[in-house]
Every structure is written in structure tokens, then in C-alpha cells.
Enzyme design. Structure first.
Site, mmCIF file in Angstrom:
data_model
loop_
_atom_site.group_PDB
_atom_site.id
_atom_site.type_symbol
_atom_site.label_atom_id
_atom_site.label_comp_id
_atom_site.label_asym_id
_atom_site.label_seq_id
_atom_site.Cartn_x
_atom_site.Cartn_y
_atom_site.Cartn_z
ATOM 1 N N THR A 1 39.921 45.664 35.169
ATOM 2 C CA THR A 1 40.737 45.535 35.551
ATOM 3 C C THR A 1 41.580 45.098 36.001
ATOM 4 O OG1 THR A 1 40.657 48.057 35.982
ATOM 5 C CG2 THR A 1 42.338 47.711 37.779
ATOM 6 N N HIS B 1 43.290 42.101 33.886
ATOM 7 C CA HIS B 1 45.089 43.022 33.551
ATOM 8 C C HIS B 1 46.021 42.846 34.334
ATOM 9 C CE1 HIS B 1 43.552 45.900 30.609
ATOM 10 N NE2 HIS B 1 42.593 46.299 31.412
ATOM 11 N N HIS C 1 37.854 45.072 43.633
ATOM 12 C CA HIS C 1 37.649 46.002 44.315
ATOM 13 C C HIS C 1 35.677 47.328 43.887
ATOM 14 C CE1 HIS C 1 38.495 47.097 39.980
ATOM 15 N NE2 HIS C 1 37.738 47.929 39.412
#
Lengths: 347, 347, 347, 347
Positions: D44, D47, D67
Site C-alpha cells: 500500500t 501505491h 501503518h
């Protein structure tokens, strides 16, 4: 809005309660003030009233009891977003800690640090009650008004009935107090094949029949085991819902249970019970579930959905409607066994 | 008892069937001879009749088709103990091998070596049929006579509906042929909160309403997604029962499913289907179940129990009753969409 | 092949057995003749030997006992396809009826008409045994030879351990006979977080440690409850595997169980047991499972798969290997508590 | 304590990030300030860095991404009781609303109003991060320090593996990125019988072997279906863990799945995927589960328990350790496929 209200108060560590005028409580930032429109009475309230052994160990007066109710939102704390003033609501009165293993794994109904409003903190036998936002349940307009005060015991019944398969199952309900009776209605609404209601009290048996039991038996007169075995082809029932907490009923219930069946126990025995584990549980490959409270909040969604179908007629269970100010009378009709469910109306 | 009988025979590898007089079969030691009193027609029978691509690859003529029926035991093999001459019976026509992993772990309904009577061996479109004892189902006298011929498709419906929680759930049924319609009735009898029936065919929609659907929608005209979302507070349905096998219906069904919902798929798409797995299954945390046949024999016990409650009125689905000798007419009314369920009566 | 064989025979309704030369049995059409290479002794065999109350009510002499064994196929009936001469095999000795509700719904292990080979009909304490094809289990070559004779009790352990979640769970095993010990090994192989073994017998405790228990406790000396609570942060164990059947151990086990936990009971108490249902089951929201036998045949597939991983070292449990002809000696070492598992070797 | 800190900032709606000195955030009443000791990089984050189609639709700059992390509590808000200054912690970065149906029924991991720290609000690629108390996870001292930064992806793996039975099961893992690799380790630690790792990238295949896969296959060269079918006796695998999101891998995975098996899908396909539902799901009676995030917080308890057993060696997956200030280099080694898991170290 008045600044004082009528309340039933357990004022002292002794039998009885007082009817007092007390200040209307103020909701905190994440709390909701509810104007109580109906409250119903539970066996627990009778224990508190009578100041029995359990009550002496648990209750810290002064306390406003009452944990079954519904009402209308009168005011909300500044952080509240779940409901607005004027909404019809009920509430889950088990306030979970949110931090124990159980709370953090979807089992808040068996929180290790639970506080019960109406038992450990002020409850709903009053004109107003304060409830944490997390515990408020907004009532669907499709639900009959008074039924909102029955969601606590109805939730016990729904939790117990839906704790395993129920559609197409044969079911024995041992003990037909309010929760046992609700269980009969819920089981039938959810496709139970045949429900046997087993109860010593005649009045309760007659309500059991009205609320949907297929066969109603009196263990004092009927040969319960023979009749259930005959009606199930000698197999026994698929599901036992034990709602009495009486040792003899528990043992009889286990004897009725088929090999491979489910026994869900909600009734609370007051002392240890002797059970033939080898014959009734182990060789049978039975599953026995202890059931406590209502799932927070899966059971509430289920109740709302079932009530909305219109298939649950709870009316036969409500035997008395009494003014809150005549609280002592409610205690009397419950203690005498004349009442099943009493609804109190604050004025 | 006559030594010959009337039978519908798929005689050649070509469209059509023949009506023939053939010898009454003799049951083996562990087999049961049943005099057929009613047989119902399934889409599979139409495939066999039309000799389509699937039929050409699977069927080995000559064959007596028919796998939905009921009747009366005419004779039993010497080893049979489960039924006696004169018993009313139906049968599970999937004959499992008993030796594969699936059979040995309680999943005989997905046996890897299954043989289907009426597809892989002679079936029930005849005056008599031979059934292995293991597959015979003795009918309870409480079940209406003709319903016995509907237990195969009713079993598909019961298997699908009860493959997960159904009480208090919102449900979308996509495709309202006989099995879809039965699913609606079963879901309602088992406490479903609200059933949305979604079907393009007008006749089927009208039966969906009669059999208990709360909301009936025509995907060709109605904005299905909007209506279902509105009626579920924007959440979507808890359960999707996909009964059509049509790619568009499957995709629509998945779109209606709530986050965390269950999709049970029984309808058989004729080719691969493109689905938005990320949006409709993965992010949703959905559970998708492939459903095949009926559980052997859990589903049968469930069916019997549900039928015995009297809550399943299957009547609206039976649109035609036709003599076995007029088999071609049954094929016509099914092919035209005029019929939903046709019951054949041997003479 | 000889026409007679060595066999342990319960010849009379009295204590003891006889070692006899009897005819080698002939397998029926769907039966398998197995040359026994190892048989192990269960507590049940000791009951039969001692002719106790249970044995007097159940056993009909003459009988060849023995229900834990492995061997090699010596001959097969003409209908048998599952195994061939020369295959290494073991067998499930519970022969299910195939016709009761339990058998027809995937619960053959709790068949209501079960017949146990070695208890109700001739078993495996002989050079040869006859087994129905349905009950034969072909052994994977990857499984150590003698382990084949332990699959019955190992299956009890696997059935109990895998009757609910076990990975990442804390586990208390009360009672460390062979099945309790196997349970420890299985739980650890399946990712149990921490296993507490609770056992009064010193020899068994030492094997518990060898087979993988994280904490081994002696209830006669250790403060079991305090130690388990400390080690689980005051929560209690997620899973109780009750393997003793002793009332005190059962009660202690329930006290150790966490709120919301699972108690799987396999040990058979010889009389009714008094349990504090309110505190230990109901308020806890616990699930209690009666466990009987092994799932037919899911447990067998699980055992085979687990044994094939090489993670189950059962060796510490096998304390004695004795010739079949010295059967009385096996009884002695078991009765004295000196032995845990004794393997008998026919000659 | 300094009032400013180092942070990776997505400053603009364009590719790339900036390394900035920003104010240390202040925790609110129910929030925790954590000094980050290690953070790991997820796909992620790549991205977001590359500013691809998904990122353009979701990310609102300026944002601190990140995260996956662990650290030490630096300060707590006045209402916080779950942790104290100095505690080693990690955190669940999905912040659930607590009010939707999913949140109120134990499915907070699929909350409909979720906000992800590091995606929708500031995350952990910085010296400090602020986390709501509800989402803090106190680390057991028994867990290796850096592993704390891997709990988010390890949790995905644990959630997927334990979403159904795993002990004694054969398992195919399609796609061996970090989560696929963790799944292999978790499955083996929980008693999986045999794990097949299927992956095109050579480096990942070599780690798959190190971390415990029994059979490692390259779909570009090996006949995967033939090998898996051979190794499972023609049955196929019991469990498919789909970790790639690639259409071809999904279809291959479904083809490998046994009749009656479980497919748990975590990999996110970037567009709709065509699947043969009839053959691979419906006739198979398969169960397909969409898996999203980690259960809050059941998965976290499971992870902690599994890590504490010492059976999970995650080391082979950590291929790079890079200073937070050299963030661009981390992006490079991930984009090139050279890295599997990169741990960032704030200074």
C-alpha cells in the site's frame, strides 16, 4: 422539564424500597437522558426488594433498581451522535468495560468487569434514567410500544434459542417464567418443529399453550419423559432450553435430550447441581452451553428483526400493568406467583 | 402385480423420449421396489429430453429418466429392514459411493463417485422404480401426499436456506423457479426477517408473492439495488440465495449482499462468470457457499420436520398435473415457461 | 495359513481370561480378515478382565476382547474393494448401525445401536480378527508400525482436541493417562499456546513433560488454580480437556476455565457429579462438550495427516511391550499403575 | 523530548514523498503518543509513493503514511488506562466507527466507516505517532522486538489461516509475498498436514521453503495441478489461501481445491475475475471466504499466543533494514522485487 423526579429507591441495607422524589440526573458527554415510559420487573428486582443473600452481597444502597425499560430521549450529551431528542429507545443495561479479553473478542456480554445499571448503579425504576450512548438501542417504530420494556428478557430468550440450530428442531423448554415463555414464541417463529413446555405452575402452563407450545406438560402429574420420548420416536429432543435453574428440571431436561443434542442453560441454580455426566452428556456427545445476558449487540438486531415480522406476540406474558408509585403491589403479585410479567408505568 | 409397466424411455442419443411397456424391475437383496404414485419434472429432465450439450456428454441411452417422485413400497429385497411393503416413501436419488473422503466425512452429498438415478441409471418416470435401501425415505403420514414427489427440489431449498443463519436475517432470492420459490417459503418459515424475491418472469413473481416473499422485484423494470438498500437502511441483505445461475443475477445478488454477509449459490451458470471479487467478496468479508444437492440425510430430517409443522404451503408452485403418458405435454409447458412445477401421474 | 490361532478368551462370567487355541474366523462377503501384528490394552480390557460391575452388565462370554490393534490383511470377502491382501491396516471397532438418526446425519460415532468389536463381539486379542470393510482403515506407510495399534485412543485425543479451536489457545488437561497424554501431544502439534498437565501420578506427570506439556502440576501438592491463573493473567484457560472422569478433577478443571471457554469432557465419571453450574458454566458462558469415541471417519483422516507430519511422538506413552501369551502380566502392570500403554504382540 | 520529529510526508498529489521535520503530535484524552522504533513497508505504501490510480482516489495530502510499526509509549492522554509510558506497543491501524451494524456485532474489522491511520490520517513513518487507546496493542516481552512492526501483515496471515480448520489439513498458498509467507509459517505452526507454496518469483520461493512450505512450485515451470493432485491422492487440497490477487493464480487455486474445501481469499485482484463457479465452487460444495484485515482483536490475541510459543520464525521474510531517512531506497528495493519485507528505522 422538572428538575426532580419520582424514583423507587433501595435506600437502606434492608428489605423494602422507598418511593422518593430525587433530582433528575444530568447526562455526561457520551450519555443519554431517557424519560421512562414503561419499565418491567425482573426476578432480580424481587431479590433486591426482599434483600436476600445475593442482594446483601451485591447491592450498595442507595440504589434505583430496574433494568428493563423503554422511553423517549429527553436530552443527549454533547458527544452523542447515535440518537436525538425525541427518539424512542430502550437500552442494554450491562455496561461492559471494553478492555478485558472477552470485550476485545466479541464477547462483551460476558465482560469480566461488567457493571449492571439497576444493580450496580442507578437504573430505570424512575421517571428518568441516564444511559451511556454505547448502550442505547433506538427502537424501530414497527415495534409495539410496551414491548420496548421487554427487550432485556426477550433478549435472553433470543440469545438462548439462537445459540444453535433451531429450525426443524424439536425443543424442550424447562421452566416457563417470562424468559421461558418468550423462548417458546421465539423458537416457534424461527421454525422449531415441536416445542414441549414443561412447567409446574398452572398459570404459566396456560400461557405456554397460548404463546405457541405444541405440548404442555406438568412434571408433577405427567410422565414427561415417556411423553417426550413417544412424541420423538424414542430419540429425545434436539434442543433443551433450561430456564428454571431447578436441579430436578435440569436433570429431567438432560434426560430428554437426544444423543448429539444441544442443551442451552439460562436458568441459574442457587447451588451446585448433581448431574449424570457420563450418561447425559459424555456418552450422548451432547453440547451444553452456558447462556448469560444478550449478545452485544447481535441479539438486539435479531430481536428487532423478529419483532418487525409481527410473528412474536408477547402479549400473553404481560399479566399486570401497575403504576410505578404502586411498586409494592407489583412485588406482591410477583411473589405470589399470580403475575408473570409486570409492567410499571411512571407518571 | 403385472410383470410389465409403463415407462418414459430415453431410447436413443437424440431429442425426445418414447413411452414404452417394459419389464417391472426386480429389487436386489438391499433394494426396494416402489410403485410410483407421483413424479415431478426438473429442468434436468428437459435437458435430457432436448438432448442438449450437457445431456450428450452425460446420458447413456436407453435410460428411464426422473429423479423426483414418491410412491408406495411394492416389494423389498431380503436384506431390507428400513421399510415394509405398503409404506409411503420417497427417495434421495444421489447414490453415494460410501468410500471416498467426502462420503467418509459426512459429506456424501458431494461424493466424488456419485451415481444419480434418473440420470446415470434408471429413474422414476415409470410405474415402478428400484431404489437402494440406503436411499429410501419413509414418508411421515402428516405430509400431504403429492409433496413427497417434491422432496428433491425442496431439499435443495432447505439445504441452501439452512446452510447458515436464517432467523432474523434479511434475504435476497435471485431466481424464482421451483427451488427459488421453495427457498422463500422455507426462509419465511424459519424466521427470516424480510425476503426480497428477484425474478424476470411475471408468473414466477406472482407465485413468489403468494408463497411469502415480502418484496417482489423485477430486475427488468425495478431499480433493485436502490430498493433493497433503502429497505435495509443502506446495509444490504444478510443472505443471498442465488437460484438462477445467470451471470447478471449473480452479480446483482453480490452487489445486494451486506458486508459480512452470506451468499449461498445453488443456480448453475452454464459458463464462467466474471465477478468483482475485491469489492463484492474480499473487502466485504463475505462468505460464499457452493450448494449441491441435499445433505444425506440431515436435509431430509429437516424437510420432514418443517413439513410436519404445516408452515410450508408448496401448493402455489405446482402449476400442472399431467398423466405420465402425456409426457411430451409436460415438456411443452415447461419449455414455454407456462409451468413452474409439473407433477406426473403414472396410471 | 493355519486353521487355528492363539486367542485371549473371556470364557466365563467370572474374573480372568483363558489363553486358547481357536479356529481362525472366516470373513463374510463384506469383511476383512486381519493378521494382528500389535494390539494395545485399554482400561476397558482391565474392566473385562476383572469382571467388574460394568463388565457383568455388558459382556456376554465367550468373547475375545481387544479393540486397539493393527495388522496385515490376510484375506478379504468377495465384495471387498477397500483393501487388498497384504495391506497394513487398523480399524475403527465401533460398528455403527447406519440406520439411526445419528448415523444418517454424520454422527455415526454416537450411533444408538453401536456394537463394539472386543466388547460386544470378538475383538483383536488374537492372531487374527475379522473386521467389516466399512470399518477398516488402511495405514499410510509413513506411519510408524506400532502406532497403528494406538489409533483408537489417539483418535479419542484428536477428537477431543479438535472439537473446537486449539491453535493459539491455552489448555488444561486434567488426567494424564494414555489419552490425556496423547491430547497434550496433539494440542501442541496443532499450535496450542500453552498446555497445563494436571495429574496425581508421578510417572504420568513425567511422561506429560516429555510429550510436550508446558507446565506439569500435581493437584496433591501444587496450588493448581493459583498457578494457572497467574500464568494466564488471571483469565483462566481457553480450553479444558477433561480426561480423568474424577469428580474433583472435573470441578477443578471447570474452575480453571476462562469465561467463554470450552470444556471437552472425555473421561467417564463412574457416578453423578456435583458441579457449580451457575458459577462455572452459566455465568461463564462456557461451552461443554461430551466427547465419545472418534468421528467416523473424519478423526481417522486427521490422525493420519497429523502422524504423517512427524510431529506426534507417541513413544513416551508406550511403557511396555508384552507377548500376547503373557496377557496376565499386562493386566498386572496396568493394575499397579506401573504401565501407561501396553502393546501386546501375538506370536 | 524534542518538539519536532522526522517524518515521511506525502506532501502533494503527485509521485514521491518528502522527508520533513514536523511538530511532534499531541495525544488527546483517549490517545497514546508512541515513539516509533521500527516500521515496516507494505505494498500500500508503494501505491501511495507511486501515486497510482487507487492512491489518487483515496489519499488526501499532506499525509504521513505507514501503518505497520512498533514502538514505546512516550505519553498518554488523561483518560488512558490501557498502557503506561514506557510500555512496548504496536497498534491496529484500522480505526472502526463503533456504531455500524458490523461494529456492533463483533465484525469491527469490516466496519463500514473505517479510517486507516497511514492512509486516511497520519501514520507511523515518523519518529512519533498518535494512536487511539482502543487500538493500542501492548507487546508481550516474549516477542522479538522487530516482530512488533510486522503484526499488521502477520495478522492478515493469522486471520486467513485461522478462518477455518487448519490442523491436519492440506493447504495451497498462491502468492508468496510477505503475507503469503507468513501464512505458510502460521499454517505449519498450527498443524497443517502439508503446505504447497505456489509462486512465480524465485526469491520468494526460496523463502517459502525456508519458512516451512513442504512443496514449493513455480507455476511458470511446474505442472502445479498434476503435482498437487498426485500428492493428495487425486483429492486436491483441503484449504486454499489466495494471497496474490492474480486472476490466473485464483483460477489455479480453485482448481486445486478439493470438493468440500475452503478457499480464503485475501489477495486483492485489481479488476473483476472470471471464475468457473459451476465447476469450482457450486458442484464442489466449496466455501469461499473474503478476508479483510485482522479481527479486532481476536487475531491480535492469537498472534501474541503463537509468537509466544516460539514456533513462528519470521526472520526469513525480513530482507532489508533501512533508515527511515533513506525511504526512497526502500521504495526501490520493493519495486524491483529484490525485497520482501523492509523494516524502516527512525533515528
Amino acid at each position: 422539564m422538572s428538575t426532580t423526579m419520582q424514583a423507587v429507591v433501595k435506600a437502606h441495607a434492608a428489605p423494602g424500597v422507598e418511593l422518593r422524589e430525587v433530582p433528575v440526573p444530568t447526562p455526561g458527554a457520551y450519555e443519554v437522558l431517557v424519560r421512562v415510559t414503561a419499565a418491567s420487573v425482573c426476578g432480580t428486582d424481587l431479590h433486591i426488594y426482599n434483600w436476600d443473600h445475593w442482594a446483601q452481597g451485591r447491592i450498595k444502597p442507595p440504589l434505583i433498581p430496574g433494568h428493563e425499560f423503554c422511553g423517549v430521549v429527553a436530552a443527549v450529551g454533547r458527544g452523542v451522535t447515535a440518537v436525538n431528542e425525541g427518539d424512542a429507545v430502550s437500552a442494554e443495561m450491562h455496561v461492559a468495560c471494553g478492555k478485558c479479553v472477552q470485550c476485545r473478542t466479541g464477547q462483551a456480554h460476558i465482560c469480566q468487569n461488567v457493571s449492571i445499571l439497576g444493580v450496580d448503579a442507578d437504573g430505570a425504576f424512575a421517571s428518568y434514567a441516564v444511559i451511556p450512548e454505547s448502550n442505547i438501542w433506538k427502537l424501530s417504530p414497527s415495534i409495539p410500544a410496551e414491548y420496548g420494556s421487554l427487550l432485556d428478557p426477550l433478549g435472553n430468550a433470543v440469545h438462548t434459542v439462537l445459540a444453535g440450530a433451531i429450525a426443524a428442531q424439536t425443543v424442550a423448554v424447562t421452566g416457563c417464567g417470562a424468559i421461558g415463555l418468550f423462548s417458546i414464541a421465539v423458537a416457534k417463529a424461527c421454525g422449531a418443529a415441536k416445542v414441549f413446555a414443561i412447567e409446574v405452575n398452572e398459570r404459566r402452563r396456560s400461557v405456554a399453550a397460548k404463546i405457541g407450545a405444541d405440548v404442555v406438560l406438568d412434571p408433577a402429574k405427567d410422565n414427561v419423559e415417556e411423553q417426550v420420548m413417544d412424541a420423538t420416536g424414542g430419540t429425545g429432543v434436539d434442543v433443551l432450553l433450561e430456564m428454571s435453574g431447578h436441579p430436578a428440571a435440569m436433570r429431567q431436561g438432560f434426560a430428554l435430550l437426544r444423543t448429539g443434542g444441544r442443551a442451552s442453560l439460562l436458568g441459574i441454580p442457587s447451588r451446585p447441581v448433581e448431574v449424570d455426566f457420563a450418561r447425559d452428556i459424555i456418552f450422548k456427545g451432547a453440547t451444553v452451553q452456558g447462556i448469560n445476558g444478550r449478545k452485544m449487540y447481535e441479539t438486539w438486531f435479531q430481536m428487532e428483526a423478529l419483532l418487525a415480522t409481527g410473528k412474536l406476540n408477547l402479549e400473553p406474558v404481560i399479566t399486570h400493568r401497575i403504576k410505578l408509585s404502586e411498586f409494592a403491589q407489583a412485588m406482591d403479585v410477583l411473589a405470589s406467583g399470580e403475575a408473570i410479567k409486570v409492567i410499571l408505568k411512571p407518571e
